[in-house]
Design an enzyme around this catalytic site. Structure first.
Site, PDB file in Angstrom:
ATOM      1  N   GLY A 149      26.227  42.839 -10.833  1.00 55.79           N
ATOM      2  CA  GLY A 149      24.960  42.954 -11.547  1.00 55.79           C
ATOM      3  C   GLY A 149      24.065  41.837 -11.075  1.00 55.79           C
ATOM      4  CD  GLU A 150      20.227  38.656 -10.390  1.00 56.34           C
ATOM      5  OE1 GLU A 150      20.315  39.277  -9.316  1.00 56.34           O
ATOM      6  OE2 GLU A 150      20.311  37.421 -10.472  1.00 56.34           O
ATOM      7  CB  SER A 151      24.773  35.811 -11.621  1.00 55.63           C
ATOM      8  OG  SER A 151      23.867  35.335 -10.641  1.00 55.63           O
TER       9      SER A 151
ATOM     10  CB  CYS B 160      29.442  40.985  -6.870  1.00 55.07           C
ATOM     11  SG  CYS B 160      28.056  40.830  -5.750  1.00 55.07           S
TER      12      CYS B 160
ATOM     13  NE  ARG C 167      22.014  34.231  -8.087  1.00 56.47           N
ATOM     14  CZ  ARG C 167      20.698  34.431  -8.116  1.00 56.47           C
ATOM     15  NH1 ARG C 167      19.861  33.451  -7.875  1.00 56.47           N
ATOM     16  NH2 ARG C 167      20.227  35.632  -8.378  1.00 56.47           N
TER      17      ARG C 167
ATOM     18  NE  ARG D 229      20.404  42.347  -5.006  1.00 57.43           N
ATOM     19  CZ  ARG D 229      20.234  41.614  -6.095  1.00 57.43           C
ATOM     20  NH1 ARG D 229      19.720  40.410  -6.014  1.00 57.43           N
ATOM     21  NH2 ARG D 229      20.580  42.066  -7.262  1.00 57.43           N
TER      22      ARG D 229
ATOM     23  CG  HIS E  38      30.835  45.539  -6.011  1.00 56.76           C
ATOM     24  ND1 HIS E  38      30.683  45.340  -7.357  1.00 56.76           N
ATOM     25  CD2 HIS E  38      29.785  44.916  -5.422  1.00 56.76           C
ATOM     26  CE1 HIS E  38      29.591  44.645  -7.588  1.00 56.76           C
ATOM     27  NE2 HIS E  38      29.027  44.366  -6.428  1.00 56.76           N
TER      28      HIS E  38
ATOM     29  CD  GLU F  19      33.553  47.662  -8.636  1.00 58.24           C
ATOM     30  OE1 GLU F  19      34.359  46.856  -8.128  1.00 58.24           O
ATOM     31  OE2 GLU F  19      32.347  47.392  -8.830  1.00 58.24           O
TER      32      GLU F  19
HETATM   33  N1  GLN Z   1      22.834  38.995  -6.127  1.00 61.51           N
HETATM   34  C1  GLN Z   1      23.393  39.149  -7.426  1.00 61.51           C
HETATM   35  C2  GLN Z   1      23.363  37.840  -8.211  1.00 61.51           C
HETATM   36  O1  GLN Z   1      22.888  36.869  -7.729  1.00 61.51           O
HETATM   37  C3  GLN Z   1      24.816  39.685  -7.361  1.00 61.51           C
HETATM   38  C4  GLN Z   1      24.844  41.086  -6.816  1.00 61.51           C
HETATM   39  C5  GLN Z   1      26.036  41.911  -7.242  1.00 61.51           C
HETATM   40  O2  GLN Z   1      26.676  41.633  -8.269  1.00 61.51           O
HETATM   41  N2  GLN Z   1      26.325  42.955  -6.511  1.00 61.51           N
HETATM   42  O3  GLN Z   1      23.817  37.783  -9.317  1.00 61.51           O
END
Ligand code: GLN
Length: 182
Positions: free
Chosen positions: A29-31, A61, A90, A120, A156, A158
């Site tokens: 997701g997006e940390s 991730c 990141r 990403r 990932h 999964e």
């Molecule tokens: N770029 C995202 C972050 O900085 C991580 C991306 C992902 O979880 N696939 O959180």
């Protein structure tokens, strides 16, 4: 993935739900958003407390970023939960090359290489002595680590049906549940 492997898996959003599980997956997701929401919804401390008490956690991730003690290229004020003695960068593969797939040898998981999907993705720039490196890219960059009950990957599994990381995580969950009978 967890249910397919026989686990009783459920989403957790509140401190009392976090208190009721024997393991936790922090997904991609997006940390920076995860961090903000964890604080806004009052679960940051509950998560930190359980990690400190030895809860098995698998971070993929963004989940790896959340577990890292130290992060680079964070947004201003971004915090992590911590617990994993690593420095993570990141978006380590830049913005152009957002996503790629590759096969990585990971002897600790068995002979077959891991087909890893990076979205990403972060990399582990350095890891403390108590951290076991499970996998590296061909250029040596670390993308899978383990430290006691904590397991984390830049990619990932999964997405491609690779189940060995979740199996490994569930073994930790089983051991934790056995030693913390409710
Ligand atoms: N770029 C995202 C972050 O900085 C991580 C991306 C992902 O979880 N696939 O959180």
């Amino acid at each position: 993935m967890l249910r397919a492997l026989g686990a009783d898996a459920r989403p957790v959003r509140r401190p009392e739900e976090i208190a009721a599980v024997d393991g936790l997956v922090i997904p991609g997701g997006e940390s920076s958003v995860m961090d903000k929401l964890a604080r806004a919804f009052g679960v940051q401390q509950a998560l930190r407390d359980r990690i400190a008490a030895g809860l098995p956690v698998y971070g993929t991730c963004a989940g790896l970023i959340m577990l890292a003690d130290d992060i680079r290229d964070a947004i201003a004020g971004q915090q992590t939960l911590g617990g994993l003695d690593v420095v993570v960068r990141r978006n380590a593969f830049g913005t152009q090359l957002d996503s790629f797939e590759t096969d990585i040898a990971m002897p600790a998981l068995g002979e077959a290489p891991v087909h890893a999907v990076f979205i990403r993705a972060p990399v582990v720039e350095s890891a403390g002595e108590s951290v076991e490196v499970l996998g590296r890219l061909d250029d040596g960059r670390i993308v899978a680590v383990e430290q006691g009950p904590l397991l984390a990957t830049s990619f990932h599994p999964e997405v491609t049906g690779e189940h060995r990381f979740h199996e490994r995580f569930l073994q930790k969950v089983g051991a934790f549940a056995a030693s913390h009978a409710r």
